[in-house]
Scaffold this motif. Structure first.
Motif, PDB file in Angstrom:
ATOM      1  N   PRO A  37       0.832  -1.209   0.000  1.00  0.00           N
ATOM      2  CA  PRO A  37       0.000   0.000   0.000  1.00  0.00           C
ATOM      3  C   PRO A  37       0.864   1.255   0.000  1.00  0.00           C
ATOM      4  O   PRO A  37       1.877   1.320   0.704  1.00  0.00           O
ATOM      5  N   PRO A  38       0.480   2.263  -0.772  1.00  0.00           N
ATOM      6  CA  PRO A  38       1.256   3.501  -0.801  1.00  0.00           C
ATOM      7  C   PRO A  38       1.114   4.261   0.515  1.00  0.00           C
ATOM      8  O   PRO A  38       0.074   4.179   1.177  1.00  0.00           O
ATOM      9  N   PRO A  39       2.129   5.025   0.909  1.00  0.00           N
ATOM     10  CA  PRO A  39       2.086   5.763   2.184  1.00  0.00           C
ATOM     11  C   PRO A  39       1.310   7.072   2.057  1.00  0.00           C
ATOM     12  O   PRO A  39       1.850   8.162   2.287  1.00  0.00           O
ATOM     13  N   LEU A  40       0.049   6.968   1.718  1.00  0.00           N
ATOM     14  CA  LEU A  40      -0.764   8.158   1.492  1.00  0.00           C
ATOM     15  C   LEU A  40      -1.268   8.724   2.811  1.00  0.00           C
ATOM     16  O   LEU A  40      -1.809   8.001   3.651  1.00  0.00           O
ATOM     17  N   LYS A  41      -1.121  10.031   2.987  1.00  0.00           N
ATOM     18  CA  LYS A  41      -1.546  10.682   4.224  1.00  0.00           C
ATOM     19  C   LYS A  41      -2.945  11.281   4.118  1.00  0.00           C
ATOM     20  O   LYS A  41      -3.501  11.731   5.112  1.00  0.00           O
ATOM     21  N   MET A  42      -3.535  11.284   2.926  1.00  0.00           N
ATOM     22  CA  MET A  42      -4.859  11.875   2.766  1.00  0.00           C
ATOM     23  C   MET A  42      -5.914  11.029   3.486  1.00  0.00           C
ATOM     24  O   MET A  42      -5.771   9.808   3.612  1.00  0.00           O
ATOM     25  N   PRO A  43      -6.988  11.643   3.978  1.00  0.00           N
ATOM     26  CA  PRO A  43      -8.059  10.902   4.642  1.00  0.00           C
ATOM     27  C   PRO A  43      -8.735   9.934   3.671  1.00  0.00           C
ATOM     28  O   PRO A  43      -8.704  10.124   2.447  1.00  0.00           O
ATOM     29  N   VAL A  44      -9.359   8.930   4.234  1.00  0.00           N
ATOM     30  CA  VAL A  44     -10.031   7.913   3.426  1.00  0.00           C
ATOM     31  C   VAL A  44     -11.067   8.536   2.498  1.00  0.00           C
ATOM     32  O   VAL A  44     -11.157   8.193   1.320  1.00  0.00           O
ATOM     33  N   SER A  45     -11.867   9.470   3.014  1.00  0.00           N
ATOM     34  CA  SER A  45     -12.904  10.090   2.188  1.00  0.00           C
ATOM     35  C   SER A  45     -12.299  10.819   0.997  1.00  0.00           C
ATOM     36  O   SER A  45     -12.830  10.758  -0.126  1.00  0.00           O
ATOM     37  N   GLN A  46     -11.197  11.501   1.202  1.00  0.00           N
ATOM     38  CA  GLN A  46     -10.544  12.233   0.123  1.00  0.00           C
ATOM     39  C   GLN A  46      -9.942  11.279  -0.903  1.00  0.00           C
ATOM     40  O   GLN A  46     -10.032  11.525  -2.114  1.00  0.00           O
ATOM     41  N   LEU A  47      -9.369  10.199  -0.423  1.00  0.00           N
ATOM     42  CA  LEU A  47      -8.791   9.205  -1.333  1.00  0.00           C
ATOM     43  C   LEU A  47      -9.855   8.594  -2.227  1.00  0.00           C
ATOM     44  O   LEU A  47      -9.662   8.465  -3.444  1.00  0.00           O
ATOM     45  N   MET A  48     -11.000   8.249  -1.654  1.00  0.00           N
ATOM     46  CA  MET A  48     -12.063   7.636  -2.446  1.00  0.00           C
ATOM     47  C   MET A  48     -12.648   8.624  -3.456  1.00  0.00           C
ATOM     48  O   MET A  48     -12.941   8.254  -4.597  1.00  0.00           O
ATOM     49  N   LYS A  49     -12.811   9.874  -3.052  1.00  0.00           N
ATOM     50  CA  LYS A  49     -13.326  10.885  -3.988  1.00  0.00           C
ATOM     51  C   LYS A  49     -12.338  11.134  -5.120  1.00  0.00           C
ATOM     52  O   LYS A  49     -12.733  11.248  -6.293  1.00  0.00           O
ATOM     53  N   PHE A  50     -11.060  11.214  -4.779  1.00  0.00           N
ATOM     54  CA  PHE A  50     -10.032  11.418  -5.801  1.00  0.00           C
ATOM     55  C   PHE A  50     -10.049  10.267  -6.805  1.00  0.00           C
ATOM     56  O   PHE A  50     -10.020  10.484  -8.017  1.00  0.00           O
ATOM     57  N   ALA A  51     -10.114   9.021  -6.302  1.00  0.00           N
ATOM     58  CA  ALA A  51     -10.112   7.856  -7.184  1.00  0.00           C
ATOM     59  C   ALA A  51     -11.371   7.819  -8.048  1.00  0.00           C
ATOM     60  O   ALA A  51     -11.307   7.491  -9.241  1.00  0.00           O
ATOM     61  N   ASP A  88     -13.284  10.389  -9.001  1.00  0.00           N
ATOM     62  CA  ASP A  88     -13.217  11.455 -10.009  1.00  0.00           C
ATOM     63  C   ASP A  88     -12.257  11.089 -11.134  1.00  0.00           C
ATOM     64  O   ASP A  88     -12.493  11.412 -12.301  1.00  0.00           O
ATOM     65  N   LEU A  89     -11.175  10.405 -10.785  1.00  0.00           N
ATOM     66  CA  LEU A  89     -10.154  10.066 -11.767  1.00  0.00           C
ATOM     67  C   LEU A  89     -10.676   9.103 -12.821  1.00  0.00           C
ATOM     68  O   LEU A  89     -10.312   9.207 -14.001  1.00  0.00           O
ATOM     69  N   CYS A  90     -11.528   8.164 -12.413  1.00  0.00           N
ATOM     70  CA  CYS A  90     -11.981   7.134 -13.359  1.00  0.00           C
ATOM     71  C   CYS A  90     -13.461   7.272 -13.715  1.00  0.00           C
ATOM     72  O   CYS A  90     -14.012   6.393 -14.383  1.00  0.00           O
ATOM     73  N   GLY A  91     -14.087   8.346 -13.287  1.00  0.00           N
ATOM     74  CA  GLY A  91     -15.494   8.549 -13.617  1.00  0.00           C
ATOM     75  C   GLY A  91     -16.418   7.572 -12.924  1.00  0.00           C
ATOM     76  O   GLY A  91     -17.464   7.200 -13.460  1.00  0.00           O
ATOM     77  N   SER A  92     -16.037   7.155 -11.723  1.00  0.00           N
ATOM     78  CA  SER A  92     -16.849   6.213 -10.959  1.00  0.00           C
ATOM     79  C   SER A  92     -17.589   6.958  -9.857  1.00  0.00           C
ATOM     80  O   SER A  92     -17.626   8.185  -9.819  1.00  0.00           O
ATOM     81  N   ARG A  93     -18.205   6.196  -8.947  1.00  0.00           N
ATOM     82  CA  ARG A  93     -18.950   6.776  -7.832  1.00  0.00           C
ATOM     83  C   ARG A  93     -18.359   6.289  -6.509  1.00  0.00           C
ATOM     84  O   ARG A  93     -18.053   5.107  -6.360  1.00  0.00           O
ATOM     85  N   VAL A  94     -18.254   7.183  -5.557  1.00  0.00           N
ATOM     86  CA  VAL A  94     -17.769   6.809  -4.236  1.00  0.00           C
ATOM     87  C   VAL A  94     -18.686   5.759  -3.618  1.00  0.00           C
ATOM     88  O   VAL A  94     -18.227   4.831  -2.934  1.00  0.00           O
ATOM     89  N   SER A  95     -19.976   5.877  -3.881  1.00  0.00           N
ATOM     90  CA  SER A  95     -20.928   4.923  -3.301  1.00  0.00           C
ATOM     91  C   SER A  95     -20.645   3.500  -3.764  1.00  0.00           C
ATOM     92  O   SER A  95     -20.824   2.539  -2.998  1.00  0.00           O
ATOM     93  N   ALA A  96     -20.200   3.338  -5.025  1.00  0.00           N
ATOM     94  CA  ALA A  96     -19.865   2.002  -5.528  1.00  0.00           C
ATOM     95  C   ALA A  96     -18.664   1.432  -4.786  1.00  0.00           C
ATOM     96  O   ALA A  96     -18.620   0.238  -4.472  1.00  0.00           O
ATOM     97  N   MET A  97     -17.695   2.276  -4.500  1.00  0.00           N
ATOM     98  CA  MET A  97     -16.517   1.835  -3.750  1.00  0.00           C
ATOM     99  C   MET A  97     -16.895   1.486  -2.313  1.00  0.00           C
ATOM    100  O   MET A  97     -16.394   0.508  -1.752  1.00  0.00           O
ATOM    101  N   GLY A 121     -14.526  -0.900  -7.476  1.00  0.00           N
ATOM    102  CA  GLY A 121     -15.673  -0.004  -7.453  1.00  0.00           C
ATOM    103  C   GLY A 121     -15.739   0.881  -8.685  1.00  0.00           C
ATOM    104  O   GLY A 121     -16.222   2.014  -8.604  1.00  0.00           O
ATOM    105  N   ARG A 122     -15.263   0.365  -9.775  1.00  0.00           N
ATOM    106  CA  ARG A 122     -15.296   1.082 -11.053  1.00  0.00           C
ATOM    107  C   ARG A 122     -15.576   0.078 -12.159  1.00  0.00           C
ATOM    108  O   ARG A 122     -15.464  -1.132 -11.960  1.00  0.00           O
ATOM    109  N   ASN A 123     -15.913   0.560 -13.324  1.00  0.00           N
ATOM    110  CA  ASN A 123     -16.205  -0.319 -14.459  1.00  0.00           C
ATOM    111  C   ASN A 123     -14.902  -0.612 -15.200  1.00  0.00           C
ATOM    112  O   ASN A 123     -14.640  -0.092 -16.279  1.00  0.00           O
ATOM    113  N   ALA A 124     -14.071  -1.462 -14.600  1.00  0.00           N
ATOM    114  CA  ALA A 124     -12.743  -1.738 -15.149  1.00  0.00           C
ATOM    115  C   ALA A 124     -12.784  -2.934 -16.088  1.00  0.00           C
ATOM    116  O   ALA A 124     -13.371  -3.970 -15.773  1.00  0.00           O
TER     117      ALA A 124
END
Length: 283
Positions: free
Chosen positions: A82-96, A98-107, A144-147
């Motif tokens: 796992p990467p040593p990311l310091k961002m909060p969980v909510s921010q990480l999920m929103k960033f991910a 937005d990046l792939c056009g998915s929904r946080v709710s799916a994750m 949680g994305r359409n991969a």
């Protein structure tokens, strides 16, 4: 879907990949195996567009190096570490999302199936989560994305047996429509999940073989283990699988793809085993 032609990669004097050629189609689930240093991680990084290299790599006809944003929008990736990311969980999920056009709710839904309540850790920095929580969150972001392509590097590491079972169910739901590349240094860890095995050794493909789909990834085994005498060490090991004791017997269920791992645990206590029953129970 994936085309790799004469892929070579060198780090200074060390040639890590030496003329790799592979073609991978939809519906294929590849076990990418090999010892540490065989080139597995380097191959994965080339597929993710992180390295320059010699040769040609395309995913759906696009170069992951030159059309990285387009390619990665359709790739779900779970790293080994796992990467040593310091961002909060909510921010990480929103960033991910937005990046792939998915929904946080799916994750969040995937995380819940794996046994992680993201609401309880929403404000925690990712780096502060436990190993199991990090792994579940990374899997949730990937699934949680359409991969169309899932690249999973030791995906079941740090997961308890129940979470592993739900991971296998999630993968079973994707098996007909996506390519899965599952990296591991041990074939027995992933043998039940795949229909093709590719082995690397010193940067070369030394084995490329199709295998039969012998196991329903979503099915379970009803198991009973009978001991010849009480053994506290065995009790501790088997209770981690959720088994319950009835005298000298233990009953529980095991995800079908986990049968080799489970039998490996039992083999440590061969001296006190009296009988083992395993019956497939479907989904």
């Amino acid at each position: 879907m994936i085309s790799i032609n004469d892929l070579s990669k060198r780090f200074r004097r060390a040639e890590v990949l030496r003329g790799i050629n592979l073609t991978i189609s939809r519906g294929e689930r590849i076990a990418l195996i090999g010892a540490n240093g065989a080139g597995k991680t380097t191959l994965i990084r080339c597929l993710l567009g992180e390295y320059t290299h010699d040769g040609i790599v395309t995913i759906d006809g696009k170069s992951p190096r030159h059309a990285r944003e387009d390619v990665l929008a359709h790739v779900g990736f779970v790293p080994q570490l796992p990467p040593p990311l310091k961002m909060p969980v909510s921010q990480l999920m929103k960033f991910a999302a937005d990046l792939c056009g998915s929904r946080v709710s799916a994750m969040r839904d995937v995380a819940a199936r794996l046994g992680l309540d993201t609401e309880r850790v929403t404000s925690q920095p990712f780096v502060k989560l436990s190993g199991g929580q990090k792994q579940k969150l990374l899997i949730s972001v990937a699934l949680g994305r359409n991969a169309d392509l899932l690249i999973l590097d030791e995906p079941a590491a740090n997961l308890d047996p129940e979470a592993r079972h739900h991971l296998f169910q999630l993968l079973a739901e994707r098996q007909e429509h996506a390519v899965m590349l599952i990296s591991s240094h041990r074939l027995d860890e992933v043998a039940s999940l795949v229909n093709r095995v590719v082995e690397l050794d010193q940067g070369l493909v030394t084995l490329d073989d199709k295998v039969a789909d012998a196991v329903d990834m979503a099915s379970t085994l009803q198991c009973k283990v009978q001991l010849s005498r009480d053994e506290p060490a065995f009790a501790k090991a088997i209770s981690e699988w959720g088994f319950e004791q009835e005298g000298l017997s233990w009953r529980g269920k095991v995800a079908a793809p986990d049968r080799l791992r489970f039998l490996g645990v039992l083999s440590r206590y061969a001296g006190v085993l009296a009988a083992i029953e395993m019956r497939e129970n479907g989904r």
